[in-house]
Design a protein around this motif. Sequence first.
Motif, short mmCIF file in Angstrom:
data_model
loop_
_atom_site.label_atom_id
_atom_site.label_comp_id
_atom_site.label_asym_id
_atom_site.label_seq_id
_atom_site.Cartn_x
_atom_site.Cartn_y
_atom_site.Cartn_z
N VAL A 7 -5.01 8.71 -11.67
CA VAL A 7 -4.98 7.54 -10.79
C VAL A 7 -3.73 6.72 -11.09
O VAL A 7 -3.47 6.37 -12.24
N THR A 8 -2.97 6.45 -10.04
CA THR A 8 -1.73 5.68 -10.19
C THR A 8 -1.73 4.49 -9.24
O THR A 8 -2.09 4.63 -8.05
N VAL A 9 -1.37 3.33 -9.75
CA VAL A 9 -1.20 2.13 -8.91
C VAL A 9 0.27 2.04 -8.53
O VAL A 9 1.15 1.91 -9.39
N ARG A 10 0.55 2.13 -7.24
CA ARG A 10 1.94 2.15 -6.78
C ARG A 10 2.57 0.76 -6.79
O ARG A 10 3.74 0.59 -7.12
N GLN A 11 1.80 -0.25 -6.38
CA GLN A 11 2.39 -1.57 -6.22
C GLN A 11 1.35 -2.65 -6.44
O GLN A 11 0.18 -2.48 -6.08
N VAL A 12 1.75 -3.75 -7.09
CA VAL A 12 0.85 -4.89 -7.33
C VAL A 12 1.52 -6.15 -6.79
O VAL A 12 2.68 -6.44 -7.13
N ARG A 13 0.82 -6.88 -5.95
CA ARG A 13 1.31 -8.17 -5.43
C ARG A 13 0.35 -9.29 -5.83
O ARG A 13 -0.86 -9.13 -5.72
N ALA A 22 3.91 -14.83 -2.30
CA ALA A 22 3.54 -13.60 -2.99
C ALA A 22 4.72 -13.10 -3.81
O ALA A 22 5.88 -13.32 -3.45
N PHE A 23 4.40 -12.46 -4.89
CA PHE A 23 5.46 -11.86 -5.69
C PHE A 23 4.90 -10.59 -6.34
O PHE A 23 3.69 -10.46 -6.56
N ARG A 24 5.81 -9.68 -6.60
CA ARG A 24 5.40 -8.41 -7.19
C ARG A 24 5.34 -8.51 -8.71
O ARG A 24 6.14 -9.21 -9.33
N THR A 25 4.40 -7.79 -9.26
CA THR A 25 4.29 -7.69 -10.72
C THR A 25 4.32 -6.20 -11.10
O THR A 25 4.10 -5.33 -10.25
N ALA A 26 4.61 -5.96 -12.33
CA ALA A 26 4.70 -4.57 -12.80
C ALA A 26 3.35 -3.87 -12.67
O ALA A 26 2.30 -4.41 -13.04
#
Length: 232
Positions: A7-13, A22-26
């Motif tokens: 399971v991989t998380v591609r993007q977190v906002r 909104a801003f992206r986090t690792a």
Amino acid sequence: YCGCLHVTVRQVRSYDLLGVFAFRTAAPAGRDILLLPRMEETWADLMPGDSVTSAGSKPGEERFGVRDYEEGDPVNLIHWKLSTKLDNLMLRETIRQDNLFGCLLLENSLSQVEYSRLAEEADRRMEFLLGISRFYVDRNIRHVIVYYNFEQEQFVRLPVGSAEELYEARRQLMYTEFVCRGREAAGRQFAQENMEKQFLHTLYVTGSSMAPSGEWMDEQWITPVYRDRERK
């Protein structure tokens, strides 16, 4: 079905309370989720003929195995019945239960028909293999689970002598890749490398619907086992 899911998380906002900014986090690192097979005890003999492991045997007990007769061996230890059957002099020798090593060889190469039902076929073989391994562990029989890594072109060995090692082997087996290279590719490679001579005996866990062809097997060392019924 058993196996490994990555399971991989591609993007977190992240958003503010009003949902305006909104801003992206690792993103966190991917994780493996292991779907483990059932591990119900399956009865199986470790060695053929009169070298069968008894259910009541204990560590330290003496048992008997067989090997090729060599010049200088005691004549009174020759296994005449087996020698006649194999047309080769065989010697009966004493072995100790706590020094016993057998091999469970997993056939992880499938025919095209078997590969079309990959999940079911892999699940059934894993359950059968681990059931036999559990049978051995419950009787203090040390053994090695072996499968072929087709990408690296080498055999992988998982020694099992305790419940802890069995559970670790089960975890590692979930990363095993099943390939479509013919229904006996791993077994033939095992025989080609003469690996069967490294163990007292090998149980060859193969297809669920039919027995292997067997023309490449040395029946003295390798016994094919397979589950020919649908899982309940």
